[in-house]
Design a protein around this motif. Structure first.
Motif, PDB file in Angstrom:
ATOM      1  N   ARG A  37       0.841  -1.190   0.000  1.00 17.74           N
ATOM      2  CA  ARG A  37       0.000   0.000   0.000  1.00 17.74           C
ATOM      3  C   ARG A  37       0.881   1.245   0.000  1.00 17.74           C
ATOM      4  NH1 ARG A  37      -5.331   1.167   2.439  1.00 17.74           N
ATOM      5  NH2 ARG A  37      -5.443  -1.072   2.736  1.00 17.74           N
ATOM      6  N   TRP A  38       0.591   2.139  -0.931  1.00 17.94           N
ATOM      7  CA  TRP A  38       1.218   3.465  -0.940  1.00 17.94           C
ATOM      8  C   TRP A  38       0.136   4.466  -0.579  1.00 17.94           C
ATOM      9  CZ3 TRP A  38       6.310   4.674  -2.163  1.00 17.94           C
ATOM     10  CH2 TRP A  38       7.085   3.636  -2.714  1.00 17.94           C
ATOM     11  N   PHE A  39       0.418   5.348   0.362  1.00 19.93           N
ATOM     12  CA  PHE A  39      -0.564   6.375   0.689  1.00 19.93           C
ATOM     13  C   PHE A  39       0.137   7.664   1.084  1.00 19.93           C
ATOM     14  CE2 PHE A  39       0.276   4.406   4.754  1.00 19.93           C
ATOM     15  CZ  PHE A  39       0.139   5.415   5.699  1.00 19.93           C
ATOM     16  N   ARG A  40      -0.640   8.748   1.129  1.00 18.41           N
ATOM     17  CA  ARG A  40      -0.106  10.070   1.475  1.00 18.41           C
ATOM     18  C   ARG A  40      -0.396  10.365   2.941  1.00 18.41           C
ATOM     19  NH1 ARG A  40       0.552  13.703  -2.618  1.00 18.41           N
ATOM     20  NH2 ARG A  40       1.820  14.659  -1.012  1.00 18.41           N
ATOM     21  N   TYR A  43      -4.088   6.339   5.640  1.00 15.13           N
ATOM     22  CA  TYR A  43      -3.910   4.922   5.319  1.00 15.13           C
ATOM     23  C   TYR A  43      -5.058   4.397   4.462  1.00 15.13           C
ATOM     24  CZ  TYR A  43      -3.394  -0.090   6.147  1.00 15.13           C
ATOM     25  OH  TYR A  43      -3.250  -1.443   5.987  1.00 15.13           O
ATOM     26  N   ASN A  44      -6.284   4.853   4.765  1.00 14.44           N
ATOM     27  CA  ASN A  44      -7.454   4.304   4.052  1.00 14.44           C
ATOM     28  C   ASN A  44      -7.765   5.047   2.754  1.00 14.44           C
ATOM     29  OD1 ASN A  44      -8.422   6.625   5.173  1.00 14.44           O
ATOM     30  ND2 ASN A  44     -10.184   5.713   6.184  1.00 14.44           N
ATOM     31  N   GLN A  45      -6.859   5.923   2.325  1.00 12.34           N
ATOM     32  CA  GLN A  45      -6.990   6.580   1.019  1.00 12.34           C
ATOM     33  C   GLN A  45      -5.707   6.335   0.222  1.00 12.34           C
ATOM     34  OE1 GLN A  45      -7.896  10.701   1.778  1.00 12.34           O
ATOM     35  NE2 GLN A  45     -10.008  10.258   2.324  1.00 12.34           N
ATOM     36  N   ILE A  61      -7.456   6.492  -4.509  1.00 16.25           N
ATOM     37  CA  ILE A  61      -7.942   7.865  -4.712  1.00 16.25           C
ATOM     38  C   ILE A  61      -8.037   8.105  -6.217  1.00 16.25           C
ATOM     39  CG2 ILE A  61      -7.476  10.317  -4.320  1.00 16.25           C
ATOM     40  CD1 ILE A  61      -5.704   9.563  -1.999  1.00 16.25           C
ATOM     41  N   SER A  62      -9.192   8.633  -6.647  1.00 15.94           N
ATOM     42  CA  SER A  62      -9.471   8.721  -8.079  1.00 15.94           C
ATOM     43  C   SER A  62      -8.429   9.525  -8.865  1.00 15.94           C
ATOM     44  CB  SER A  62     -10.859   9.315  -8.317  1.00 15.94           C
ATOM     45  OG  SER A  62     -10.950  10.593  -7.720  1.00 15.94           O
ATOM     46  N   LYS A  63      -7.866  10.581  -8.274  1.00 14.15           N
ATOM     47  CA  LYS A  63      -6.916  11.397  -9.040  1.00 14.15           C
ATOM     48  C   LYS A  63      -5.600  10.668  -9.321  1.00 14.15           C
ATOM     49  CE  LYS A  63      -4.772  13.997  -5.245  1.00 14.15           C
ATOM     50  NZ  LYS A  63      -4.530  15.334  -4.705  1.00 14.15           N
TER      51      LYS A  63
END
Length: 115
Positions: A37-40, A43-45, A61-63
């Protein structure tokens, strides 16, 4: 068990260009069965989510869906690279890379500076 290592930032990303962020398991081991998992910020996005051998674009995330791919050539040694196309100013900041095996997980954080 394992730790996660990766690029030591800040990683410079050219505006409008391609950004590549790598992280890997130490010691090297198969990661096909793991969740990656990669996230900014949250965690859940996720920016990118790989689980059970599949890329899960529906939870991303859609973008980022159209602008990302996960390079898995070396997943057998536990190394993956997140590639982000068409870098925007919003891509600036920290990226978390998590490898999760069952309940156990470790992460590495890479700081990105858009130039």
């Amino acid at each position: 068990q394992f730790t996660v290592t990766g690029l030591e930032g800040p990683v410079l990303a050219p505006l409008g260009g391609i950004l590549e962020l790598s992280c890997q398991l130490s010691p090297p081991q198969h990661a096909q069965h793991m969740e990656i998992r990669w996230f900014r910020d949250r965690y859940n996005q996720p920016v990118y989510l790989y689980r059970n051998g599949k890329d899960l674009h529906g939870e991303t995330i859609s973008k980022y869906v159209e602008r990302t791919e996960l390079i898995k050539d070396a997943i057998g040694e536990g190394k993956v690279t997140l590639r982000i196309f068409n870098v925007t100013v919003d891509d600036d900041g920290p990226y978390h890379c998590i490898f999760k095996d069952g309940e156990f997980y470790e992460e590495h954080i890479i700081e990105v500076k858009v130039t």
